[in-house]
Design a protein around this motif. Structure first.
Motif: not given
Length: 279
Positions: A10-13, A30-32, A115-117, A120-123
């Motif tokens: 469901r990650l990309f929902r 938040l990632w920042e 695993e989503v890091a 987020l770096e790509a975004l």
């Protein structure tokens, strides 16, 4: 192992629904805050506060997304607290964030799933492309190869580093090359022929002329390529046994497999230099 065995199906929902732009901005906000912490975490109270500030500044009524097929979207609201809690909850349910329980001395926290890091770096990279220093990468590669005879771990600390740097440089050049057409298209869309000609006059004066000046006056691939190729030849002729020994140690392979692998890597570096000259 497949992608959705590692991350939630469901990650990309959130990034595909009506609030996708707001989820993307909130994720990066938040990632920042979390990217440099030991476990990608932020206190739950701080996460809620950051999200509240974001929605307060947005000052726009939003309806929280329906999380499942049977759910109904809620009525639009401007309340920052309601939106903050709703958006953060959905990011947890869809596998971006996980809750870490508090203890006697520590308050509960929210942490990005490791695993989503890379996503987020790509975004972040899409929005703010990193500037790769062309000359710096080449100079570093040349310096490393020049001193390979003094290095105790010549594969791990030299050859592998050079391969990584040249790949990063080529990747950056490919991205730049591919983006030029898109940039020109956006720049000229809905403009008259006269406006387009004026734009290109400015582009030639401010960008092309400046780039040509830098090309002629600074060190670049054509200054370094011959030196780099000489050093690669020297690696193969003079340092192959040491490189193979270090390769076998680092990559944990049989000694007989190491020398061919090192030769293949050296050839890959030559190919990278050749590719660079065409970009």
């Amino acid at each position: 192992m497949q992608l959705f065995e590692l991350v939630s199906p469901r990650l990309f929902r959130p990034l595909a629904g009506p609030n996708r732009a707001f989820y993307a901005e909130l994720l990066l906000l938040l990632w920042e805050e979390c990217r440099h912490t030991a476990d990608y975490s932020i206190s739950r109270a701080e996460a809620v506060s950051r999200a509240e500030d974001y929605f307060a500044a947005l000052a726009k009524p939003l309806a929280l997304d329906a999380d499942d097929a049977g759910d109904e979207a809620e009525q639009p609201t401007r309340d920052p607290h309601t939106l903050a809690l709703g958006f953060l909850l959905r990011l947890r349910r869809t596998g971006w964030l996980e809750e870490q329980p508090g203890s006697y001395e520590e308050e509960p926290a929210l942490a990005f799933v490791p695993e989503v890091a890379p996503l987020l770096e790509a975004l972040e990279e899409i929005l703010n492309p990193r500037v790769v220093t062309y000359t710096g990468k080449l100079y570093k590669a040349w310096q490393l190869l020049q001193n390979i005879g003094e290095e105790k771990s010549p594969y791990e600390n030299v050859l592998r580093e050079v391969a990584s740097d040249l790949e990063a440089l080529n990747k950056s050049l490919r991205a730049l090359n591919a983006s030029i057409g898109h940039y020109i298209d956006r720049l000229t869309r809905n403009r008259t022929p006269q406006e387009v000609l004026e734009l290109f006059d400015q582009y030639e004066e401010k960008v092309v002329a400046a780039a040509y000046h830098r090309f002629k006056t600074s060190d670049n691939l054509f200054n370094y390529r011959a030196y780099l190729e000489e050093e690669l030849d020297d690696c193969e002729a003079e340092h192959l046994p040491r490189l193979a020994l270090d390769y076998a140690r680092v990559e944990r392979c049989a000694p007989g497999e190491a020398a061919p692998a090192v030769r293949a890597l050296i050839q890959k570096l030559r190919d990278s230099l050749e590719e660079m000259s065409t970009l």
